[in-house]
Design a protein around this motif. Structure first.
Motif, PDB file in Angstrom:
ATOM      1  N   GLN A  11       0.834  -1.206   0.000  1.00 36.46           N
ATOM      2  CA  GLN A  11       0.000   0.000   0.000  1.00 36.46           C
ATOM      3  C   GLN A  11       0.867   1.254   0.000  1.00 36.46           C
ATOM      4  N   GLU A  12       1.915   1.266   0.803  1.00 38.56           N
ATOM      5  CA  GLU A  12       2.825   2.414   0.824  1.00 38.56           C
ATOM      6  C   GLU A  12       3.495   2.599  -0.528  1.00 38.56           C
ATOM      7  N   ALA A  13       3.874   1.502  -1.184  1.00 38.78           N
ATOM      8  CA  ALA A  13       4.502   1.586  -2.497  1.00 38.78           C
ATOM      9  C   ALA A  13       3.534   2.171  -3.520  1.00 38.78           C
ATOM     10  N   LEU A  14       2.284   1.737  -3.493  1.00 35.30           N
ATOM     11  CA  LEU A  14       1.293   2.282  -4.424  1.00 35.30           C
ATOM     12  C   LEU A  14       1.026   3.759  -4.165  1.00 35.30           C
ATOM     13  N   LEU A  18       1.551   6.765  -6.845  1.00 35.25           N
ATOM     14  CA  LEU A  18       0.488   7.730  -7.141  1.00 35.25           C
ATOM     15  C   LEU A  18       0.948   9.162  -6.873  1.00 35.25           C
ATOM     16  N   LYS A  19       1.648   9.355  -5.768  1.00 35.07           N
ATOM     17  CA  LYS A  19       2.121  10.686  -5.425  1.00 35.07           C
ATOM     18  C   LYS A  19       3.077  11.231  -6.484  1.00 35.07           C
ATOM     19  N   ILE A  20       3.880  10.362  -7.057  1.00 36.91           N
ATOM     20  CA  ILE A  20       4.842  10.795  -8.074  1.00 36.91           C
ATOM     21  C   ILE A  20       4.173  10.974  -9.430  1.00 36.91           C
ATOM     22  N   ALA A  21       3.239  10.100  -9.769  1.00 39.53           N
ATOM     23  CA  ALA A  21       2.639  10.138 -11.105  1.00 39.53           C
ATOM     24  C   ALA A  21       1.540  11.185 -11.255  1.00 39.53           C
ATOM     25  N   ARG A  71      13.655  12.443  -4.535  1.00 34.99           N
ATOM     26  CA  ARG A  71      13.751  12.452  -3.080  1.00 34.99           C
ATOM     27  C   ARG A  71      12.655  11.572  -2.451  1.00 34.99           C
ATOM     28  N   THR A  72      11.446  11.631  -3.017  1.00 39.27           N
ATOM     29  CA  THR A  72      10.355  10.806  -2.505  1.00 39.27           C
ATOM     30  C   THR A  72      10.661   9.323  -2.693  1.00 39.27           C
ATOM     31  N   LEU A  73      11.154   8.951  -3.862  1.00 38.89           N
ATOM     32  CA  LEU A  73      11.515   7.549  -4.108  1.00 38.89           C
ATOM     33  C   LEU A  73      12.659   7.095  -3.213  1.00 38.89           C
ATOM     34  N   LEU A  74      13.653   7.955  -3.038  1.00 39.47           N
ATOM     35  CA  LEU A  74      14.782   7.591  -2.183  1.00 39.47           C
ATOM     36  C   LEU A  74      14.361   7.460  -0.722  1.00 39.47           C
ATOM     37  N   ASP A  75      13.469   8.332  -0.270  1.00 45.52           N
ATOM     38  CA  ASP A  75      12.974   8.209   1.106  1.00 45.52           C
ATOM     39  C   ASP A  75      12.237   6.891   1.309  1.00 45.52           C
ATOM     40  N   PHE A  76      11.416   6.518   0.337  1.00 44.88           N
ATOM     41  CA  PHE A  76      10.701   5.246   0.451  1.00 44.88           C
ATOM     42  C   PHE A  76      11.680   4.073   0.429  1.00 44.88           C
ATOM     43  N   ALA A  77      12.642   4.107  -0.482  1.00 47.02           N
ATOM     44  CA  ALA A  77      13.616   3.011  -0.572  1.00 47.02           C
ATOM     45  C   ALA A  77      14.463   2.936   0.694  1.00 47.02           C
TER      46      ALA A  77
END
Length: 89
Positions: A11-14, A18-21, A71-77
């Protein structure tokens, strides 16, 4: 890894996707609607007129929001890798 944890991570990944797209898709949709209105008013039906403004708008949004997206992707990773030992207990 429990099912609940699996679905939480998914769910967090989705949500991150969504936040990025959403900004890119929103701008493409807005430009598409504006071009369609312009074509309807002027009765110009040129195919390149529909694609070029969308491509340019998406490129501009990518340049402007690119650092935030990365930055959002790196924070999630980073969060995912940090919690990796907890996931496999």
């Amino acid at each position: 890894m429990t099912e609940e944890l699996f679905f939480t991570v998914g769910q967090e990944a989705l949500l991150v996707v969504l936040k990025i797209a959403l900004p890119v898709l929103g701008v493409a949709l807005l430009v598409g609607i504006l071009v369609s209105i312009f074509q309807a008013v002027t009765q110009i039906h040129e195919l390149t007129l529909t694609f070029v403004p969308k491509i340019l708008a998406v490129i501009v949004i990518g340049v402007l929001l690119g650092p935030w997206m990365v930055r959002t992707l790196l924070d999630f990773a980073r969060e995912l890798f940090w919690n990796l030992p907890l996931l496999f207990r």
